[in-house]
Design an enzyme around this catalytic site. Structure first.
Site, PDB file in Angstrom:
ATOM      1  N   ASP A 178      19.731 -35.902 -11.406  1.00  0.00           N
ATOM      2  CA  ASP A 178      21.036 -35.594 -10.552  1.00  0.00           C
ATOM      3  C   ASP A 178      21.302 -34.766 -10.776  1.00  0.00           C
ATOM      4  OD1 ASP A 178      21.343 -35.225 -12.822  1.00  0.00           O
ATOM      5  OD2 ASP A 178      23.104 -34.763 -12.808  1.00  0.00           O
ATOM      6  N   HIS A 503      14.215 -42.304 -11.925  1.00  0.00           N
ATOM      7  CA  HIS A 503      15.240 -41.873 -11.450  1.00  0.00           C
ATOM      8  C   HIS A 503      15.554 -40.359 -11.845  1.00  0.00           C
ATOM      9  CE1 HIS A 503      19.738 -43.329 -11.409  1.00  0.00           C
ATOM     10  NE2 HIS A 503      20.175 -41.680 -11.331  1.00  0.00           N
ATOM     11  N   ASP A 548      10.157 -48.985 -15.846  1.00  0.00           N
ATOM     12  CA  ASP A 548       9.245 -47.913 -14.768  1.00  0.00           C
ATOM     13  C   ASP A 548      10.092 -47.919 -13.364  1.00  0.00           C
ATOM     14  OD1 ASP A 548       8.341 -46.092 -13.520  1.00  0.00           O
ATOM     15  OD2 ASP A 548       6.654 -46.645 -13.116  1.00  0.00           O
ATOM     16  N   GLU A 557      15.204 -41.411 -16.279  1.00  0.00           N
ATOM     17  CA  GLU A 557      15.718 -40.306 -15.804  1.00  0.00           C
ATOM     18  C   GLU A 557      14.903 -39.149 -16.389  1.00  0.00           C
ATOM     19  OE1 GLU A 557      19.517 -40.080 -15.630  1.00  0.00           O
ATOM     20  OE2 GLU A 557      19.712 -37.906 -14.123  1.00  0.00           O
TER      21      GLU A 557
HETATM   22  O1  9MR Z   1      22.453 -40.692 -10.962  1.00  0.00           O
HETATM   23  C1  9MR Z   1      23.794 -40.584 -12.177  1.00  0.00           C
HETATM   24  C2  9MR Z   1      22.758 -39.995 -13.595  1.00  0.00           C
HETATM   25  O2  9MR Z   1      21.769 -38.475 -12.960  1.00  0.00           O
HETATM   26  C3  9MR Z   1      22.975 -40.311 -15.038  1.00  0.00           C
HETATM   27  O3  9MR Z   1      22.693 -39.790 -15.883  1.00  0.00           O
HETATM   28  C4  9MR Z   1      24.039 -41.266 -14.776  1.00  0.00           C
HETATM   29  C5  9MR Z   1      24.588 -41.166 -16.355  1.00  0.00           C
HETATM   30  O4  9MR Z   1      25.768 -40.670 -16.064  1.00  0.00           O
HETATM   31  O5  9MR Z   1      24.562 -41.577 -13.898  1.00  0.00           O
HETATM   32  C6  9MR Z   1      23.595 -42.256 -12.633  1.00  0.00           C
HETATM   33  O6  9MR Z   1      24.492 -42.585 -11.444  1.00  0.00           O
HETATM   34  C7  9MR Z   1      25.078 -43.679 -11.491  1.00  0.00           C
HETATM   35  C8  9MR Z   1      26.526 -43.647 -11.647  1.00  0.00           C
HETATM   36  O7  9MR Z   1      26.571 -43.078 -13.181  1.00  0.00           O
HETATM   37  C9  9MR Z   1      26.891 -45.137 -11.957  1.00  0.00           C
HETATM   38  N1  9MR Z   1      26.947 -45.110 -10.589  1.00  0.00           N
HETATM   39  C10 9MR Z   1      25.043 -45.483 -10.323  1.00  0.00           C
HETATM   40  C11 9MR Z   1      24.935 -44.113 -10.294  1.00  0.00           C
HETATM   41  C12 9MR Z   1      23.268 -44.054  -9.955  1.00  0.00           C
HETATM   42  O8  9MR Z   1      22.936 -44.721  -8.653  1.00  0.00           O
HETATM   43  O1  9MR Z   2      20.826 -36.771 -21.821  1.00  0.00           O
HETATM   44  C1  9MR Z   2      22.331 -37.508 -22.325  1.00  0.00           C
HETATM   45  C2  9MR Z   2      22.408 -38.685 -23.125  1.00  0.00           C
HETATM   46  O2  9MR Z   2      22.521 -37.908 -24.649  1.00  0.00           O
HETATM   47  C3  9MR Z   2      23.545 -39.199 -22.751  1.00  0.00           C
HETATM   48  O3  9MR Z   2      24.133 -40.561 -23.924  1.00  0.00           O
HETATM   49  C4  9MR Z   2      23.897 -39.632 -21.103  1.00  0.00           C
HETATM   50  C5  9MR Z   2      25.272 -40.036 -21.341  1.00  0.00           C
HETATM   51  O4  9MR Z   2      26.106 -39.524 -20.807  1.00  0.00           O
HETATM   52  O5  9MR Z   2      23.941 -38.255 -20.409  1.00  0.00           O
HETATM   53  C6  9MR Z   2      22.176 -37.824 -20.333  1.00  0.00           C
HETATM   54  O6  9MR Z   2      22.450 -36.610 -20.023  1.00  0.00           O
HETATM   55  C7  9MR Z   2      22.489 -37.275 -18.433  1.00  0.00           C
HETATM   56  C8  9MR Z   2      23.737 -36.476 -18.068  1.00  0.00           C
HETATM   57  O7  9MR Z   2      25.360 -36.280 -18.415  1.00  0.00           O
HETATM   58  C9  9MR Z   2      23.637 -36.444 -16.202  1.00  0.00           C
HETATM   59  N1  9MR Z   2      22.672 -35.969 -16.058  1.00  0.00           N
HETATM   60  C10 9MR Z   2      21.186 -36.902 -16.175  1.00  0.00           C
HETATM   61  C11 9MR Z   2      20.878 -36.313 -17.851  1.00  0.00           C
HETATM   62  C12 9MR Z   2      20.335 -37.485 -18.188  1.00  0.00           C
HETATM   63  O8  9MR Z   2      19.852 -38.819 -17.790  1.00  0.00           O
END
Ligand code: 9MR
Ligand code: 9MR
Length: 582
Positions: A178, A503, A548, A557
């Site tokens: 993100d 991701h 993957d 991610e």
């Molecule tokens: O793209 C988002 C990712 O960076 C985060 O780690 C993840 C968890 O917070 O959420 C992803 O975004 C998703 C969102 O939470 C729910 N709708 C789909 C999004 C990804 O396409």
């Molecule tokens: O690394 C984070 C993980 O420990 C949490 O369980 C998860 C859901 O809250 O979020 C991860 O961090 C994400 C962050 O919220 C948004 N940017 C992407 C991070 C990696 O997925």
């Protein structure tokens, strides 16, 4: 099975097939270090052969181990141990009835390219700047997120900066797949990278990462960390020293390129976790950049001043949680991006106190907190930073004042026994890696568990001089680069079968087939299927839940706090390999 036509190296041996059942570090091995591959599934056992990569010559013959069922799946595994083979070159492993491994190398400095790529991965995460082709190759892209017009969110409003005040928060690294920038996660990331530098400065002195600053007198690693440090400095409220939790869009952007992402950006509520992590990073940065005062005049002083102000804010506000749900009920716009909402700040106090103390040598920072409040030794993660403080105290062991000296033997003892505990049983497990002792290792971002375990082992080596800790750390490098129950190398661009569809918004949206290189996939996550509902998981066994696929944000991610321990671990091993005959 993957046909050999996918590999240029083996194009002459058209009858050969690579077998995905042979799991090994797909990059390779140091000549004198342990060398292990694991074969999964039914096979006859018996002999295995090491051959030159063109398949023409057998250079070593060994015997597969007895069968051992995998700890989670019960799948049969056998080990091919060729540790006593020490010749350099390019090889494949042949297992009769199974096939060939991906080609790999045996040589000195075998991990140097991936060690550099892991740092360069941070360059690719830079916000607020164009990545020209000269540095970024086919992953070049226009600038996005200049972040010069960032709004103060109502949750962060003060008399001096009411809601809607425009501030500037440029630079920094995108957190992950993100485009948001989070102080808590930047905290452990920066602490880990700066510690890599403090522990192994020689490793980074000559490294050329081909970044815009490569020609200055500063190690490229520190040029790169400066990009994020400068952003972090903008996140402190100048009035009171508190630090905004994050700079974020209200909700995640779609899978688009940075330059196309145009949602408004906010800084949100100040919190104790962010402020203490900031204090720790700034204190450490002050120490590190003090050595480069002529290149960056005033920087070290600015960092230390910022650190002290943050520390003072936290003394007055020791328990301000970032609770995103409550915040979104009270303020508009609602915020739904990454929360990083820690609730417990004992460890952040320990880390910040340790860094401020190590930099200033003022006892008052040390005595402000209880450094040994209990026996817990939590593996570092974004929410658990206690050990970062202990690593720093151990690093400066000889130079501490009496007040800290008295705790030092206990801290060292705990660090070593923590490492002993990690190693325990690794040789008896099917994959013979430190990673995977329990199901709990396979969490969201488990690759960083493996890497952080490796760092703990490197620290134990530094304290004892015992090479067994480095061999144990290497098992987790092998894990990350392919010796695992998924068969993937989790580092993009490195390994014949490596993560291709992370991701990661730029990798998805840039129109380039290959993902941005040098990024560590979060990897196997036992709970991923219910966390992201991506429908492509093939297994429910804890060590195999990985897909993957870019829909799999809970297992695939990438993130800066995962790349950072990879940078530390792999550069530490590269640094030590030259000194210690591994
Ligand atoms: O793209 C988002 C990712 O960076 C985060 O780690 C993840 C968890 O917070 O959420 C992803 O975004 C998703 C969102 O939470 C729910 N709708 C789909 C999004 C990804 O396409
Ligand atoms: O690394 C984070 C993980 O420990 C949490 O369980 C998860 C859901 O809250 O979020 C991860 O961090 C994400 C962050 O919220 C948004 N940017 C992407 C991070 C990696 O997925």
């Amino acid at each position: 099975m993957v046909s050999c036509s996918q590999s240029s190296q083996l194009s002459s041996t058209t009858a050969t097939e690579f077998s995905d059942a042979i799991r090994l570090n797909q990059i390779g091995f140091y000549p004198n270090a342990p060398k292990v591959a694991v074969v999964v599934g039914e096979n006859e056992g018996g002999e295995f052969y090491l051959k030159t990569a063109d398949n023409s010559k057998t250079v070593y013959t060994g015997t597969l181990s007895e069968v051992k069922p995998g700890e989670f799946s019960q799948r049969p595994t056998r080990v091919a141990d060729f540790s006593d083979f020490t010749q350099t070159g390019q090889f494949v492993l042949e297992i009769p009835g199974v096939g060939h491994s991906y080609p790999f190398e045996v040589k000195q400095d075998v991990h140097e390219e991936v060690a550099k790529a892991a740092i360069k991965g941070f360059y690719f995460q830079r916000a607020s700047t164009e990545l020209p082709e000269q540095y970024a190759g086919k992953w070049s892209r226009p600038a996005g997120h200049l972040d010069n017009n960032v709004l103060v969110h109502p949750s962060a409003a003060t008399a001096q900066r009411p809601a809607g005040t425009v501030i500037a928060g440029p630079r920094g690294w995108y957190d992950a797949g993100d485009y948001n920038k989070y102080i808590v996660n930047s905290g452990i990331t920066m602490g880990t990278l700066l510690s890599a530098y403090e522990d192994f400065p020689e490793q980074f002195k000559e490294q050329n990462l081909n970044i815009p600053e490569s020609n200055n007198q500063v190690p490229d690693l520190l040029d790169e960390t400066l990009w994020n440090l400068r952003w972090m400095l903008t996140m402190q409220d100048p009035t009171d020293g508190g630090v905004y939790h994050k700079l974020t869009n209200p909700s995640f952007e779609g899978m688009i390129m940075p330059a196309d992402a145009k949602k408004p950006r906010y800084v949100v509520q100040k919190g104790t976790g962010a402020t203490l992590d900031f204090a720790a990073v700034m204190a450490q940065a002050s120490r590190v950049y003090r050595n480069y005062s002529s290149e960056f005049p005033g920087l070290a002083d600015s960092c230390l001043t910022a650190s002290k102000k943050a520390w003072e804010w936290a003394q007055k506000n020791p328990n301000v949680e970032y609770d995103q749900n409550t915040l979104s009920q009270q303020h508009k716009p609602e915020v739904s991006t990454g929360a990083y909402g820690d609730k417990e700040f004992k460890d952040e106090f320990i880390w910040a106190a340790a860094e401020l103390y190590a930099t200033t040598k003022q006892d008052s920072y040390y005595t402000a907190v209880n450094m040994l409040p209990d026996n817990d030794m939590p593996l570092p993660s974004w929410a658990q930073v206690r050990l970062l403080g202990y690593y720093t105290l151990a690093r400066f062991g000889g130079n501490l004042t009496p007040v800290a000296q008295k705790d030092l033997p206990e801290i060292k003892k705990r660090l070593v026994s923590f490492a002993d505990n990690l190693m325990d049983g690794a040789n008896q497990r099917s994959y013979r890696t430190v990673m995977g002792k329990t199901e709990k290792d396979y969490i969201w971002g488990s690759s960083s568990v493996a890497a952080n375990q490796g760092i703990a082992l490197v620290n134990a080596y530094k304290l004892t001089g015992d090479k067994k800790y480095l061999h144990a750390a290497l098992t987790n490098i092998d894990y990350l680069l392919g010796r695992n129950a998924t068969g993937y190398s989790f580092v993009t661009g490195y390994g014949e079968k490596s993560t291709m569809h992370p991701h990661h918004r730029p990798s998805v949206a840039d129109g380039v087939d290959e993902p941005v290189p040098g990024l560590l996939s979060g990897g196997t996550n036992a709970s991923a299927a219910r966390q992201d509902n991506c429908g492509t998981y093939q297994s429910t066994f804890a060590d195999e839940v990985y897909s993957d696929d870019d829909c799999s944000y809970a297992s695939n991610e990438i993130a800066i706090n995962w790349n950072a321990p990879l940078v530390y671990l792999i550069n530490a091993i590269e640094a030590l390999e030259d000194k210690v005959a591994l």
